[in-house]
Enzyme design. Structure first.
Site, PDB file in Angstrom:
ATOM      1  N   ALA A 101      -9.193  -0.132  -1.442  1.00  0.00           N
ATOM      2  CA  ALA A 101      -8.160   0.379  -2.340  1.00  0.00           C
ATOM      3  C   ALA A 101      -8.117   1.891  -2.208  1.00  0.00           C
ATOM      4  O   ALA A 101      -9.085   2.568  -2.540  1.00  0.00           O
ATOM      5  CB  ALA A 101      -8.449  -0.030  -3.776  1.00  0.00           C
TER       6      ALA A 101
ATOM      7  N   GLY B 190      -5.799   7.056   1.612  1.00  0.00           N
ATOM      8  CA  GLY B 190      -5.613   8.465   1.912  1.00  0.00           C
ATOM      9  C   GLY B 190      -6.465   8.881   3.095  1.00  0.00           C
ATOM     10  O   GLY B 190      -6.783   8.061   3.973  1.00  0.00           O
TER      11      GLY B 190
ATOM     12  N   VAL C 138      -9.675   9.626   3.409  1.00  0.00           N
ATOM     13  CA  VAL C 138     -10.952   8.925   3.552  1.00  0.00           C
ATOM     14  C   VAL C 138     -10.736   7.463   3.892  1.00  0.00           C
ATOM     15  O   VAL C 138     -11.423   6.897   4.753  1.00  0.00           O
ATOM     16  CB  VAL C 138     -11.793   9.066   2.270  1.00  0.00           C
ATOM     17  CG1 VAL C 138     -13.093   8.267   2.387  1.00  0.00           C
ATOM     18  CG2 VAL C 138     -12.108  10.532   2.006  1.00  0.00           C
ATOM     19  N   GLY C 139      -9.772   6.822   3.229  1.00  0.00           N
ATOM     20  CA  GLY C 139      -9.515   5.409   3.502  1.00  0.00           C
ATOM     21  C   GLY C 139      -9.110   5.174   4.944  1.00  0.00           C
ATOM     22  O   GLY C 139      -9.612   4.252   5.610  1.00  0.00           O
TER      23      GLY C 139
ATOM     24  N   GLU D 281      -7.062  21.650  -3.764  1.00  0.00           N
ATOM     25  CA  GLU D 281      -5.902  20.937  -4.277  1.00  0.00           C
ATOM     26  C   GLU D 281      -4.880  21.926  -4.847  1.00  0.00           C
ATOM     27  O   GLU D 281      -5.175  23.098  -5.085  1.00  0.00           O
ATOM     28  CB  GLU D 281      -6.329  19.968  -5.382  1.00  0.00           C
ATOM     29  CG  GLU D 281      -7.353  18.930  -4.946  1.00  0.00           C
ATOM     30  CD  GLU D 281      -6.780  17.893  -3.987  1.00  0.00           C
ATOM     31  OE1 GLU D 281      -5.534  17.737  -3.947  1.00  0.00           O
ATOM     32  OE2 GLU D 281      -7.569  17.255  -3.277  1.00  0.00           O
TER      33      GLU D 281
ATOM     34  N   ASP E  24     -16.422  19.505 -10.353  1.00  0.00           N
ATOM     35  CA  ASP E  24     -16.778  18.637  -9.232  1.00  0.00           C
ATOM     36  C   ASP E  24     -18.277  18.737  -8.944  1.00  0.00           C
ATOM     37  O   ASP E  24     -18.963  17.724  -8.778  1.00  0.00           O
ATOM     38  CB  ASP E  24     -15.971  19.041  -7.994  1.00  0.00           C
ATOM     39  CG  ASP E  24     -16.363  18.264  -6.755  1.00  0.00           C
ATOM     40  OD1 ASP E  24     -15.991  17.089  -6.650  1.00  0.00           O
ATOM     41  OD2 ASP E  24     -17.060  18.839  -5.893  1.00  0.00           O
TER      42      ASP E  24
ATOM     43  N   LYS F  96     -21.346  15.683  -9.370  1.00  0.00           N
ATOM     44  CA  LYS F  96     -22.294  15.341  -8.313  1.00  0.00           C
ATOM     45  C   LYS F  96     -23.735  15.610  -8.755  1.00  0.00           C
ATOM     46  O   LYS F  96     -24.640  14.831  -8.464  1.00  0.00           O
ATOM     47  CB  LYS F  96     -21.967  16.136  -7.049  1.00  0.00           C
ATOM     48  CG  LYS F  96     -20.611  15.799  -6.445  1.00  0.00           C
ATOM     49  CD  LYS F  96     -20.241  16.777  -5.346  1.00  0.00           C
ATOM     50  CE  LYS F  96     -18.866  16.475  -4.769  1.00  0.00           C
ATOM     51  NZ  LYS F  96     -18.442  17.489  -3.776  1.00  0.00           N
TER      52      LYS F  96
END
Length: 445
Positions: A21, A24, A26-27, A200, A211, A215
């Site tokens: 799902a 983008g 990474v996918g 972004e 971010d 992490k």
């Protein structure tokens, strides 16, 4: 590590059927890697992209999706006839959360790169995974292609860890690197990072430190076997950094980096994200551009430093495929290294407990007695100053002189709470014309 469901054992000739799902950067990179080498890690088992879901069917992603069933609804994909649900949509709520919940409740293994989701709902999702016996893997969620999750969770399992710290956001590291090397302003470097795709359109998540905080919370939970609590991280970003700070840092023998720092103390787990002056020549100081670096420290092994690409399609996809390979081998690590019942409750130390040296830049009013008032307030809090330097910025002859001066202080080791009290008193005295800028100094790394 425990065995994956006997439904499809690792030595079976059947494929490991996955549904992705999010298609983008990474996918798409993940699918390319899998198509290039369907059988990974010597498992002898094919990893098959059986189904996909994304916002648009018509977009050309540069990969062959003809063999995959398309789902408009990622939740429906998560509960379809697949073995592993791969969540690469991003975001802490909405479809990402609902689909991962559905997959885990249905007993499907989940692989995700979504640090925001884990930071917001990690304990809930881990509990769901335990209840259904479904694996939950997320190597790609922290530091991209650096195998830091498995290093801390598996490689250092049972070994006491004192601290985990590092550069965990490539966007911020890129901006700080260019500001120092080229003398550019924060706004100039941010605009360039956005143009190159490193930042972004809305950079808040990166440059304000959130971010990195997400992490760090994930790493901290595994390192210290505590409940995952992202709300326990103190966060400060890099918007206030100016070229003058970077020049001053170099003069003092340091380089400024945005660090995520988690330390086990007697009072609990101290989790902080903030700009830090790190010594020139150290591994973290020499980490430039979009590269990430993580330092893990413990009494038994000293220091272990991992460095590499922290973001980008290929790097992140490699971590996703690594998790899928573990599942193809029949391996399913406990998500946080041990069952939730064995995790310690998270405890945050009381505010003001941090001690260290500090760099302070103060814009002071250009009037008699300002220096003396400043020094008096510092002394009243027991703060010793290693250096006090007046910085006079260059002004073209045709411009009127400034009605303020910049003073840089470097303190010896002191309590952060004491420094905050002194700076508040200085502000109340009317000595400074704007808020001071404070950067912590790491004397050793």
């Amino acid at each position: 590590m425990s065995s994956l469901s006997t439904r499809r054992s690792a030595d079976s000739v059947t494929s490991l059927k996955i549904g992705i799902a999010g298609l983008g950067t990474v996918g798409a990179a993940t699918i390319k890697l899998l198509h290039a080498e369907p059988t990974h890690g010597g498992s002898g088992r094919n990893i098959e992209v059986a189904a996909v879901s994304a916002r648009s069917r018509d977009r050309d992603r540069g990969v062959d999706l003809s063999g995959a069933t398309w789902f408009d609804d990622p939740v429906a994909l998560a509960t379809s006839d697949i073995d592993v649900f791969v969540e690469l949509m991003g975001g802490a709520e909405g479809s990402a959360l609902k689909s991962v919940e559905a997959a885990l409740a249905a007993g499907k293994a989940v692989v995700t790169a979504n640090k925001a989701l884990l930071a917001a709902h990690g304990m809930h999702l881990v509990t769901l995974a335990e209840a259904s016996g479904a694996p939950l893997l997320y190597e790609a969620a922290v530091a991209g292609g650096i195998p830091v999750i498995r290093t801390v969770r598996d490689g250092l399992a049972g070994v006491p860890i004192k601290s985990v710290l590092g550069i965990l956001n490539g966007t911020c590291n890129y901006i700080l690197t260019r500001m120092e090397n080229e003398g550019l302003t924060f706004d100039e470097c941010l605009a360039e990072a956005q143009r190159l795709g490193y930042a972004e359109a809305d950079p808040t998540f990166d440059v304000d430190g959130f971010d990195t905080a997400h992490k760090l919370a994930i790493l901290s939970s595994i390192a210290f076997t505590t409940e995952l609590r992202a709300d326990g991280v103190s966060v400060e970003g890099i918007r206030g950094i100016e070229p003058a700070d970077l020049m001053a840092a170099r003069e003092l023998g340091f380089r400024i980096k945005l660090l995520g720092i988690a330390t086990m103390t007697e009072d609990g787990v101290d989790q902080r994200v903030h700009p830090t002056m790190v010594p020139l020549g150290s591994a973290l100081a020499e980490t430039s551009g979009v590269t990430n670096a993580v330092s893990i420290r413990g009494p038994a092994f000293g220091e272990l430093v991992l460095s590499g690409p922290g973001a980008g399609g290929d790097a992140t996809a490699s971590a996703v495929v690594s998790d899928l390979t573990d599942l193809a081998r029949g391996l399913a690590p406990t998500p946080l290294g041990r069952p939730t019942s064995a995790l310690m409750p998270f405890k945050k130390p009381e505010a003001g407990g941090h001690r260290g040296a500090f760099y302070v830049r103060l814009p002071i009013a250009d009037r008699a007695g300002a220096f003396a008032a400043l020094a008096q307030r510092m002394a009243s809090e027991g703060i010793s100053l290693e250096q006090i330097v007046q910085k006079t910025p260059h002004r073209p002859d045709h411009l009127p002189p400034l009605q303020e001066q910049t003073v840089v202080l470097v303190t010896y080791t002191t309590d952060e709470a004491a420094l905050k009290r002194a700076l508040k008193a200085i502000a109340d005295d009317g000595v400074i014309v704007r808020a001071p800028h404070v950067i912590r100094i790491a004397q050793t790394l």
